[in-house]
Design an enzyme around this catalytic site. Structure first.
Site, PDB file in Angstrom:
ATOM      1  N   GLU A 195       0.583  -1.788  -0.046  1.00 27.11           N
ATOM      2  CA  GLU A 195       0.269   0.148   0.683  1.00 27.11           C
ATOM      3  C   GLU A 195       1.031   1.637  -0.236  1.00 27.11           C
ATOM      4  OE1 GLU A 195      -3.347   2.055   0.220  1.00 27.11           O
ATOM      5  OE2 GLU A 195      -2.993  -0.281  -0.633  1.00 27.11           O
ATOM      6  N   HIS A 222       1.843  -0.624  -4.932  1.00 31.46           N
ATOM      7  CA  HIS A 222       2.035  -0.949  -5.808  1.00 31.46           C
ATOM      8  C   HIS A 222       1.629  -2.823  -5.277  1.00 31.46           C
ATOM      9  CE1 HIS A 222       3.993  -2.974  -9.754  1.00 31.46           C
ATOM     10  NE2 HIS A 222       4.444  -4.866  -9.018  1.00 31.46           N
ATOM     11  N   HIS A 223       0.489  -3.099  -5.912  1.00 33.59           N
ATOM     12  CA  HIS A 223       0.004  -4.248  -5.397  1.00 33.59           C
ATOM     13  C   HIS A 223       0.285  -6.214  -6.040  1.00 33.59           C
ATOM     14  CE1 HIS A 223      -2.088  -0.961  -4.269  1.00 33.59           C
ATOM     15  NE2 HIS A 223      -1.746  -0.902  -3.311  1.00 33.59           N
ATOM     16  N   HIS A 248       1.254  -4.298 -14.265  1.00 33.60           N
ATOM     17  CA  HIS A 248       0.671  -4.497 -15.316  1.00 33.60           C
ATOM     18  C   HIS A 248       0.007  -3.449 -16.077  1.00 33.60           C
ATOM     19  CE1 HIS A 248      -1.847  -8.275 -13.114  1.00 33.60           C
ATOM     20  NE2 HIS A 248      -1.517  -7.308 -12.510  1.00 33.60           N
ATOM     21  N   GLU A 249       0.446  -2.082 -15.618  1.00 32.67           N
ATOM     22  CA  GLU A 249       0.327  -0.766 -16.837  1.00 32.67           C
ATOM     23  C   GLU A 249       1.650  -0.982 -17.721  1.00 32.67           C
ATOM     24  OE1 GLU A 249       1.794   1.626 -12.721  1.00 32.67           O
ATOM     25  OE2 GLU A 249      -0.173   0.786 -13.620  1.00 32.67           O
ATOM     26  N   ASP A 270       8.963  -3.963  -9.025  1.00 31.90           N
ATOM     27  CA  ASP A 270       8.478  -5.170  -8.434  1.00 31.90           C
ATOM     28  C   ASP A 270       9.567  -5.981  -8.642  1.00 31.90           C
ATOM     29  OD1 ASP A 270       6.092  -5.654 -10.056  1.00 31.90           O
ATOM     30  OD2 ASP A 270       7.141  -5.185 -12.073  1.00 31.90           O
TER      31      ASP A 270
END
Length: 92
Positions: free
Chosen positions: A51, A55-56, A73-74, A82
């Site tokens: 949070e 970045h989840h 993802h984006e 990551d």
């Protein structure tokens, strides 16, 4: 938007994270704990890190096992975000 890493950059970053493996457009790791409470406590600590980093992870929990998959993802694949989150999780 964050830049997607190329294969050489990914390989170099993975070399610093020996417990993580590359699967497709992400990196993954699994942890085992003594019981569900240990696994859930770990997930709670990771959730706070994620949070804060905005970045989840993709993850799952089955009793004493937690599986984490990281990808951006984006960007359509792995980015520095990551690997930064993976290092922060490993530091727990």
């Amino acid at each position: 938007m964050v830049k997607k890493l190329d294969d050489a950059e990914i390989d170099a970053a993975l070399a610093t994270l020996p417990e993580w493996t590359r699967h497709g457009d992400g990196i993954e790791r699994t942890w085992r704990f003594a019981d569900f409470v240990g696994a859930f406590g770990f997930m709670t600590r990771v959730a706070l890190l994620a949070e804060k980093a905005d970045h989840h992870p993709e993850w799952s929990n089955v009793w004493n096992k937690v599986h984490v998959r990281l990808t951006t993802h984006e960007a359509g694949g792995l980015t520095v975000r990551d690997f930064a989150l993976a290092r922060a999780i490993d530091a727990l």
